[in-house]
Design a protein around this motif. Structure first.
Motif, PDB file in Angstrom:
ATOM      1  N   LYS A 356       0.797  -1.210   0.000  1.00  0.00           N
ATOM      2  CA  LYS A 356       0.000   0.000   0.000  1.00  0.00           C
ATOM      3  C   LYS A 356       0.834   1.268   0.000  1.00  0.00           C
ATOM      4  O   LYS A 356       0.411   2.296  -0.516  1.00  0.00           O
ATOM      5  CB  LYS A 356      -0.923   0.002   1.226  1.00  0.00           C
ATOM      6  CG  LYS A 356      -1.880  -1.183   1.227  1.00  0.00           C
ATOM      7  CD  LYS A 356      -3.283  -0.763   1.529  1.00  0.00           C
ATOM      8  CE  LYS A 356      -4.227  -1.934   1.439  1.00  0.00           C
ATOM      9  NZ  LYS A 356      -4.496  -2.529   2.749  1.00  0.00           N
ATOM     10  N   GLU A 357       2.037   1.176   0.573  1.00  0.00           N
ATOM     11  CA  GLU A 357       2.835   2.412   0.644  1.00  0.00           C
ATOM     12  C   GLU A 357       3.276   2.905  -0.724  1.00  0.00           C
ATOM     13  O   GLU A 357       3.722   4.033  -0.864  1.00  0.00           O
ATOM     14  CB  GLU A 357       4.046   2.220   1.560  1.00  0.00           C
ATOM     15  CG  GLU A 357       4.903   1.026   1.233  1.00  0.00           C
ATOM     16  CD  GLU A 357       4.572  -0.190   2.098  1.00  0.00           C
ATOM     17  OE1 GLU A 357       3.377  -0.403   2.388  1.00  0.00           O
ATOM     18  OE2 GLU A 357       5.500  -0.923   2.453  1.00  0.00           O
TER      19      GLU A 357
ATOM     20  N   SER B 160       1.062  -3.099  13.462  1.00  0.00           N
ATOM     21  CA  SER B 160      -0.253  -3.564  13.032  1.00  0.00           C
ATOM     22  C   SER B 160      -0.411  -5.074  13.153  1.00  0.00           C
ATOM     23  O   SER B 160      -1.513  -5.566  13.318  1.00  0.00           O
ATOM     24  CB  SER B 160      -0.532  -3.144  11.583  1.00  0.00           C
ATOM     25  OG  SER B 160       0.352  -3.794  10.708  1.00  0.00           O
ATOM     26  N   ASP B 167      -6.146  -0.511   9.011  1.00  0.00           N
ATOM     27  CA  ASP B 167      -5.084  -0.638   8.017  1.00  0.00           C
ATOM     28  C   ASP B 167      -4.001   0.397   8.318  1.00  0.00           C
ATOM     29  O   ASP B 167      -4.301   1.596   8.312  1.00  0.00           O
ATOM     30  CB  ASP B 167      -5.694  -0.408   6.633  1.00  0.00           C
ATOM     31  CG  ASP B 167      -4.710  -0.635   5.516  1.00  0.00           C
ATOM     32  OD1 ASP B 167      -3.494  -0.447   5.723  1.00  0.00           O
ATOM     33  OD2 ASP B 167      -5.153  -1.003   4.427  1.00  0.00           O
ATOM     34  N   PRO B 168      -2.780  -0.015   8.565  1.00  0.00           N
ATOM     35  CA  PRO B 168      -1.766   0.963   8.979  1.00  0.00           C
ATOM     36  C   PRO B 168      -1.396   1.963   7.889  1.00  0.00           C
ATOM     37  O   PRO B 168      -0.914   3.040   8.172  1.00  0.00           O
ATOM     38  CB  PRO B 168      -0.559   0.103   9.361  1.00  0.00           C
ATOM     39  CG  PRO B 168      -0.759  -1.171   8.629  1.00  0.00           C
ATOM     40  CD  PRO B 168      -2.225  -1.368   8.487  1.00  0.00           C
ATOM     41  N   GLU B 169      -1.596   1.592   6.618  1.00  0.00           N
ATOM     42  CA  GLU B 169      -1.250   2.523   5.548  1.00  0.00           C
ATOM     43  C   GLU B 169      -2.457   3.351   5.121  1.00  0.00           C
ATOM     44  O   GLU B 169      -2.318   4.472   4.663  1.00  0.00           O
ATOM     45  CB  GLU B 169      -0.715   1.765   4.330  1.00  0.00           C
ATOM     46  CG  GLU B 169       0.550   0.987   4.594  1.00  0.00           C
ATOM     47  CD  GLU B 169       1.785   1.870   4.720  1.00  0.00           C
ATOM     48  OE1 GLU B 169       1.716   3.055   4.360  1.00  0.00           O
ATOM     49  OE2 GLU B 169       2.814   1.370   5.206  1.00  0.00           O
ATOM     50  N   ARG B 170      -3.646   2.820   5.227  1.00  0.00           N
ATOM     51  CA  ARG B 170      -4.856   3.543   4.793  1.00  0.00           C
ATOM     52  C   ARG B 170      -5.925   3.444   5.895  1.00  0.00           C
ATOM     53  O   ARG B 170      -6.947   2.815   5.722  1.00  0.00           O
ATOM     54  CB  ARG B 170      -5.437   2.929   3.518  1.00  0.00           C
ATOM     55  CG  ARG B 170      -4.464   2.621   2.451  1.00  0.00           C
ATOM     56  CD  ARG B 170      -4.563   3.575   1.268  1.00  0.00           C
ATOM     57  NE  ARG B 170      -3.484   3.302   0.340  1.00  0.00           N
ATOM     58  CZ  ARG B 170      -3.616   2.599  -0.767  1.00  0.00           C
ATOM     59  NH1 ARG B 170      -4.796   2.104  -1.084  1.00  0.00           N
ATOM     60  NH2 ARG B 170      -2.576   2.397  -1.536  1.00  0.00           N
ATOM     61  N   TRP B 187      -6.997  15.948   4.227  1.00  0.00           N
ATOM     62  CA  TRP B 187      -5.675  15.430   3.931  1.00  0.00           C
ATOM     63  C   TRP B 187      -4.652  16.483   4.310  1.00  0.00           C
ATOM     64  O   TRP B 187      -4.847  17.659   4.102  1.00  0.00           O
ATOM     65  CB  TRP B 187      -5.570  15.133   2.435  1.00  0.00           C
ATOM     66  CG  TRP B 187      -4.195  14.696   2.022  1.00  0.00           C
ATOM     67  CD1 TRP B 187      -3.737  13.425   1.936  1.00  0.00           C
ATOM     68  CD2 TRP B 187      -3.093  15.526   1.647  1.00  0.00           C
ATOM     69  NE1 TRP B 187      -2.426  13.400   1.541  1.00  0.00           N
ATOM     70  CE2 TRP B 187      -2.003  14.687   1.361  1.00  0.00           C
ATOM     71  CE3 TRP B 187      -2.910  16.913   1.536  1.00  0.00           C
ATOM     72  CZ2 TRP B 187      -0.757  15.170   0.985  1.00  0.00           C
ATOM     73  CZ3 TRP B 187      -1.663  17.402   1.146  1.00  0.00           C
ATOM     74  CH2 TRP B 187      -0.594  16.518   0.875  1.00  0.00           C
TER      75      TRP B 187
ATOM     76  N   GLU C  83       6.817  -1.727  10.361  1.00  0.00           N
ATOM     77  CA  GLU C  83       5.688  -1.981   9.462  1.00  0.00           C
ATOM     78  C   GLU C  83       6.171  -2.279   8.063  1.00  0.00           C
ATOM     79  O   GLU C  83       5.615  -3.088   7.350  1.00  0.00           O
ATOM     80  CB  GLU C  83       4.804  -0.738   9.368  1.00  0.00           C
ATOM     81  CG  GLU C  83       3.814  -0.535  10.460  1.00  0.00           C
ATOM     82  CD  GLU C  83       2.823  -1.660  10.596  1.00  0.00           C
ATOM     83  OE1 GLU C  83       2.628  -2.130  11.711  1.00  0.00           O
ATOM     84  OE2 GLU C  83       2.253  -2.089   9.573  1.00  0.00           O
ATOM     85  N   ARG C  84       7.201  -1.540   7.634  1.00  0.00           N
ATOM     86  CA  ARG C  84       7.546  -1.547   6.215  1.00  0.00           C
ATOM     87  C   ARG C  84       8.715  -2.452   5.875  1.00  0.00           C
ATOM     88  O   ARG C  84       9.030  -2.631   4.714  1.00  0.00           O
ATOM     89  CB  ARG C  84       7.882  -0.121   5.787  1.00  0.00           C
ATOM     90  CG  ARG C  84       6.695   0.800   5.954  1.00  0.00           C
ATOM     91  CD  ARG C  84       6.637   1.758   4.843  1.00  0.00           C
ATOM     92  NE  ARG C  84       5.453   2.591   4.969  1.00  0.00           N
ATOM     93  CZ  ARG C  84       5.476   3.897   5.001  1.00  0.00           C
ATOM     94  NH1 ARG C  84       6.617   4.528   4.921  1.00  0.00           N
ATOM     95  NH2 ARG C  84       4.353   4.571   5.077  1.00  0.00           N
TER      96      ARG C  84
END
Lengths: 803, 291, 172
Positions: A356-357, B160, B167-170, B187, C83-84
């Motif tokens: 998603k990133e 997460s 959702d950690p990204e969204r 935003w 996370e990434r």
């Protein structure tokens, strides 16, 4: 069966082993064994005059069983068997033993003991020989026809090879057009030419040096004789055995008659439906009736049945000048009879939306390589201009991101192998066409391992393409300007960068075809942990599977570039053809057989067979019996070891043969040490014993070796019988647990050993007298060590005292 | 009536009673009963985890044991407490060896972690127990002119794998709950990035620079206020603006307000009942906009 | 404890020391891709901290430097890196493990010592003043339930936490 007349031929290997073993004593001993009608001694017997001696003896009917004590037994076995067969005797009535590596060399410090052991070994061989059965050959049909699943460059090249060799080839492709990834990719490295450019058929001898290359469309590929191309088709069912498969193929309706379509394009001009063109990365639209590009094969239009309005419209039907549009077409099934199958289903791009990133799918200007390839194509949707999909303006700043979804434990942990090169290829192509483009490649490592690959990297740097060592953590979009911002750490500079880009290209991972799982089930072959088709042995058999008639090639086993794919394809073609060339498969029936009267329908054995050779056949009153396919069985004996009632036997190693050998090996001691029987498999186990002798290791002569095909054949009662027959200790010597040549045989043996230990304990026999050893060929020293260790251990335990 | 054991932690009772006040009022109005249990201690957040992780897990587990003994699920206000307790809860439930280790430590205090209760953040309680519909229907004073820069902070979402909140990204939950009050969740750049709060006391300059970044981004995007869930974030951004004024000579006048306060206000609670004088950056203009 | 250490741990073994510590198990998965550094809000502002560099130093065995150069205290525990990370290195937890090791050897920044002492004496890392307790009553908040200090003390004693900290007033 006539009475056994055993001829025993003992080689002294240039007089070397007779320096250690007392040959006179041996010969005398052997002469006095019942059933032995001839004893000969020479330097060697597996070739030259020695072999002739055997042949003469067979021809003169002096003997009808052959026992040869010879060095290099693996090679000599084959030579002797062949000669014996030509002389008129069944080649399976031959038993070869190795007095050099298994006796003289390892026991050279104790020649008297060695001689006694040699007597036991010869006796065992003779007793076995007396019980051997003639085993005949059988013929199985081998249809000279091959199915190739997948019409990409791998499948096409394999198909071409086979068709030109005279095989009937059926090439099944699920898309309406051939070409696979190559048709989308544009250009391939290392030649930077058209991806679908392949060699013209080698049958085209008019073009002398084969330097002319033509793309699929113009190479006459489709006109190769014996080649049946079935596009828009899928394999739905496969039954049968190698050499004789029945395959059911389902053909999706094209709705256009292949024999009538003239590719005039009138239909698309009247079609009212427009949908995003997936082939062209949705950069433009197409009609419901379409071809991907003008250069396709088959050159026949196809209708997208999800988009078409069918009889609510039917304009294309009206306008087609040859009445080729047939909206009434239905799916049809056809059955093919083939001898072997090649899987060439390739790979596809991973969908990076899950990462998603990176916002793939959300920001239209974040794309993948296949989408970029369509833009680079001069005949593509943007006429060769690299644009931002969002507003179609030229992209002047491009950032490539490597390892997207590859080398990533969250998604695909492996390296997809070709993405570094794809990025370098695309970057250099773009930069040479549009030199003022600002290009940056963000990487973890640059992998340019193939032929001529490093030159791409050199060229890229010379052209001013920038390289940032760092994996971007996020791609942002400035909502005011729609510019993309790539956040990355330049590790070499140790600075955090925010790279502005018009276009970001994700070098996304390469994953198996979405049909791989379904197809693997239909064919009965395995996938590896990453979902790719699993080859039989990655080192020596990269295009074969466990099933003898099914082969793999191309990206279906792992992502690879075009040169490697070509190699793979040709290899698979050869393998698929080799066993079909004679039109029949001739096989020695050295197989396992089930005594159906004993079979208790426990259904344990089918799953143990590494070749899937055992099936369950229904009998009356609802019971099943196991039946073993003579074609598929390789005679390893793992099923024999599994059957709880002993209903299965190997034709080439019957229980009475094992018992006779055991008794003989343990009949003569001649040492002061307790007798130990080592049951070893004929793969790594026996190889370790061989190499311990060849390397002149030393172990005591009380250790006697009995060879079986796989330790999986060992049953608990074999072990108990060994103790009964006089062994004070038993060793089971097999391959490593993950290295068994018959899959899980040595692991199963381990289980039996554990069970046997419990039983021995119950009988009051020390379980330590039994031990399993897992060795590989080079561990000859470990075998010698194990033999010495067991001898010491058993000596300490003393004689077996039964209660 | 849904009942929860309220876990307050340390910072809220010590520094931000206005958060506790607004949360109690809002949740009670929405039908959630909050029980105060005796014996709770610090949740063992990052500062203690930095000293010893195993001890911190034991401290967190100890708190959960108290709730288990009372047969109540836990709700937290501070997202730091949420992370600490929920992470410990999940880790111990899913890793038997770790659970055994921690229980050995807990046995010295006569406690045993059983793993039969949940740890939730009050946003989860709002979404799942109260429900969006009820919230929307209970709004008396819609915030429909307000542009809110939602800032959930780090520990509501991450890690997460263990928190499994959104959702950690969204993430959508916090924005949805803001919009349920008829405000707009706008935003702004680096919305999900940390406020730097945990660096205060060790590297104040770095912490301040990070906080300033957040204020600047929210301000550039035109936010009327920044809505927070974590008392550390609140302190860093609210008190932080005072320090930004002295250090950077910049004034942003960005009101920082806890979501619980926005919720209370929209549910009709009068500003004077909410101890709003604990805000360092004055929020009068904000209150005017709400009406 | 620093005084109980008999021999200097060889730098080669440092990664083993980390992987056997709670939180540090995954450090060796790292292949230095830099995603963590790029995600880090602290690294963006200052070059005094970079999670990738901390891990690199640790994997190279530079134990002394990692534990004393102060970088490990600059992590804000935001977990963005964890996370990434494409290799699933638990970076924030690794930094906790490094901090745990540093503190057990007496390297502890003052602020943490303060938190620990507050915990030991009052069960909370931020003490609550009488002034505030009174204010609570003014606002109609219920009085705070007492913290479970006795149980907490037993737990801290069981793990040796109470011995890790230098007492207030003592130098580390």
């Amino acid at each position: 069966m006539d009475e056994a007349k055993v001829g025993v031929f003992i080689a002294d290997c240039g007089g070397q082993i007779s320096k250690i073993l007392d040959f006179e004593a041996l010969i005398n001993f052997v002469k006095n064994i019942q059933g032995v009608t001839l004893v000969e001694r020479r330097s060697e017997f597996w070739r030259g005059q020695g072999l002739q001696t055997i042949v003469d003896a067979v021809k003169s009917n002096k003997i009808n069983r052959v026992v040869v004590a010879e060095g290099t037994p693996k090679i000599s076995e084959i030579a002797i068997a062949k000669a014996v067969e030509e002389a008129g005797l069944n080649p399976h009535l031959v038993e070869v033993l190795d007095l050099k590596d298994h006796c003289a060399w390892p026991h050279r410090d104790t020649p008297k003991e060695a001689t006694e052991k040699a007597k036991a070994m010869l006796l065992a061989a003779v007793e076995k020989a007396k019980l051997l059965e003639p085993i005949e050959k059988a013929e199985f049909p081998a249809v000279k026809s091959v199915l190739v699943i997948g019409g990409g460059i791998a499948g096409m090249q394999a198909a071409e090879d086979l068709a030109e060799m005279g095989f009937q080839v059926h090439l099944v492709e699920k898309e309406p057009f051939l070409g696979g990834l190559a048709a989308k990719a544009g250009r391939f490295f290392p030649t930077d030419d058209c991806a679908i450019c392949i060699q013209s058929p080698t049958a085209d001898l008019k073009t002398v040096a084969h330097t002319s290359r033509k793309c699929v469309y113009r190479s006459g590929f489709s006109e190769i004789p014996n080649l049946n191309i079935l596009a828009n088709s899928k394999v739905v069912k496969v039954e049968g055995v190698p050499g004789n498969y029945k395959v059911v193929v389902e053909r999706k309706p094209r709705y256009v008659n292949e024999k009538k379509c003239v590719s005039c394009d009138l239909c698309t001009s009247v079609c009212p439906v427009e949908v995003p063109d997936e082939y062209n990365a949705k950069l433009k639209t197409r009609k419901a009736i379409f071809v991907n590009t003008p250069l396709v094969y088959p050159p026949v239009y196809v209708i997208d049945e999800k988009a078409c309005k069918f009889y609510d419209c039917a304009k294309c039907v009206e306008v087609c000048p040859t009445k080729a549009v047939e909206l009434y077409q239905k799916p049809e099934q056809l059955t093919l009879n083939v001898g072997s199958i090649i899987v060439a289903t390739g790979f596809r791009e991973y969908d990076p939306s899950v990462i998603k990133e990176y916002h793939y799918g959300e920001y239209p200007d974040v794309i993948t390589h296949l989408e970029l390839a369509r833009m680079i194509d001069a005949f593509g949707p943007t006429n060769g201009v690299i644009v931002k999909p969002s507003d179609k303006k030229p992209a002047k700043r491009i950032v490539f991101v490597q390892c997207v979804g590859s080398r990533d434990r969250r998604w695909n942990p492996y390296c997809s192998s070709i993405c570094c090169m794809i990025s370098l290829k695309h970057a250099t192509l773009i930069k040479s066409a549009y030199p003022d483009t600002d290009i940056t490649i963000c990487y973890i490592d640059i992998r340019t391992t193939g032929r001529e690959h490093e030159y791409y990297y050199e060229r890229a740097r010379e052209m001013g393409i920038k390289f940032v060592k760092g994996r971007p953590s996020e791609i942002l979009q400035d909502p005011a300007t729609n510019t993309l911002v790539v956040e990355v750490e330049d590790e070499l500079l140790r600075r955090l960068l925010e790279l502005e880009a018009d276009l970001v290209v994700l070098a996304t991972a390469m994953v198996p075809s979405e049909d791989a799982k379904e197809l693997a089930e239909i064919l009965g072959i395995e996938l590896d942990q990453d979902g790719f088709f699993k080859e039989y042995n990655a080192k020596l058999r990269p295009t074969e599977t466990k099933l003898r008639g099914i082969f793999l090639c191309g990206g279906a086993t792992f992502p690879k570039d075009a040169p490697t794919t070509s190699l793979h394809a040709h290899s698979a073609a050869v393998k698929a053809a080799k066993f079909l060339t004679q039109g029949k498969i001739i096989k020695d029936l050295k197989v396992a057989v089930v005594n159906e009267d004993y079979c208790g329908d426990c259904e344990f054995c089918p799953v143990t067979c590494p070749y899937g050779a055992i099936s369950l056949v229904p009998k009356e009153n609802g019971h099943f019996v196991a039946r073993i396919s003579e074609l598929l069985c390789e005679g390893c004996g793992v099923c024999v070891g599994t059957c709880p009632v002993g209903a299965i036997e190997l034709r080439h190693l019957r229980p009475n043969q094992i018992a006779a050998q055991m008794k003989a090996l343990l009949s003569v001691n001649g040492t002061s040490k307790p007798l130990i029987l080592a049951i070893s498999c004929s793969e790594c186990g026996h190889a370790a014993v061989d190499s311990s002798g060849m390397a002149m290791m030393s172990y005591p002569a009380n250790v006697r070796v009995l060879k079986v095909p796989c330790t999986g054949i060992v049953q608990v009662q074999h072990i108990l019988e060994a103790f009964k027959a006089g062994a004070q200790g038993v060793m089971i010597v097999g391959c490593k647990p993950d290295g068994c040549h018959y899959e899980a045989g040595s692991q199963k043996a381990q289980k039996k050993v554990e069970l046997a230990k419990m039983l021995l304990n119950a009988y009051g026999i020390e379980p330590d007298r039994l031990e399993m050893f897992n060795l590989v060929y080079i561990e000859g020293d470990k075998f010698a060590e194990a033999a010495r260790m067991m001898t010491e251990r058993v000596e300490k335990l003393g004689q077996i005292q039964l209660a | 009536m849904t009942v929860y054991a309220l876990f307050l932690g340390c910072t809220i009772p010590a520094r931000q009673p206005h958060y506790e006040l607004s949360a109690r009022k809002a949740l009670t109005k929405l039908g959630i009963e909050l029980v105060d249990l005796e014996g709770m201690t610090c949740c063992a957040p990052p500062p203690l985890q930095s000293i010893d992780l195993e001890t911190s897990l034991a401290i967190a587990a100890n708190n959960i044991c108290i709730a288990e003994e009372a047969d109540l699920n836990i709700v937290t206000l501070c997202t730091g407490c949420f992370e600490s307790l929920a992470m410990a809860n999940t880790l111990l439930k899913e890793k038997p060896e770790l659970k055994a280790r921690v229980n050995k430590i807990l046995s010295s205090a006569g406690k045993e972690f059983k793993g039969n209760k949940e740890v939730r953040h009050y946003l989860q309680v709002l979404m799942e127990d109260v429900g969006l519909n009820r919230i929307k229907q209970s709004v008396i004073k819609p915030l429909n002119k307000l542009k809110v820069a939602a800032f959930s902070g780090c520990h509501l979402l991450r890690p997460s794998e263990l928190l499994r909140f959104d959702d950690p990204e969204r993430p959508r939950i916090f924005d949805t709950l803001i919009e349920a009050l008829e405000a707009k969740s706008i935003w702004y750049k680096n919305k999900l990035k940390c406020c730097g709060g945990l660096l205060r006391g060790y590297a104040d300059d770095v912490a301040l620079a990070i906080a300033r970044d957040k204020i600047v981004n929210a301000s550039s995007a035109g936010a009327d206020c920044i809505a927070t869930l974590c008392p550390f974030c609140f302190l860093t951004l609210d008190l932080g603006q005072m320090l930004i004024k002295t250090t950077y000579k910049e004034e942003y006048n960005m009101p920082i307000i806890h979501y619980a306060e926005l919720l209370s206000l929209s549910l009709g609670v009068e500003p004077k009942e909410l101890a709003l004088d604990f805000h360092k950056v004055k929020i009068d203009k904000l209150l005017e906009k709400i009406g | 404890m620093a005084e109980e250490r008999q021999e200097k741990v060889t730098t080669v073994e440092f990664y083993k020391e980390i992987t056997s510590k709670l939180g540090g198990e995954t450090i060796t998965f790292c292949y230095q891709c830099g995603t963590c550094a790029s995600s880090c809000p602290v690294a963006k502002i200052t070059d005094r901290f970079n999670p990738r560099q901390v891990i690199r130093l640790a994997l190279l065995g530079q134990r002394e430097e990692v534990l004393t150069n102060g970088a490990i205290w600059l992590c804000s525990s935001c977990y963005n890196c964890q996370e990434r990370c494409p290799q699933k290195v638990e970076i924030a937890d690794v930094i906790y493990a490094l901090r745990n090791i540093a503190i057990s050897e007496g390297n502890i920044p003052n602020i943490y010592a303060e938190f620990a002492n507050a915990l030991l004496s009052e069960g909370r890392i931020v003490p609550i003043s009488k002034f505030l307790e009174k204010k609570r009553a003014d606002y109609g908040l219920p009085p705070l339930k007492p913290a479970g200090i006795e149980s907490l003390k037993k737990i801290l004693s069981a793990t040796g936490f109470d011995k890790i900290m230098p007492k207030k007033g003592e130098s580390p």
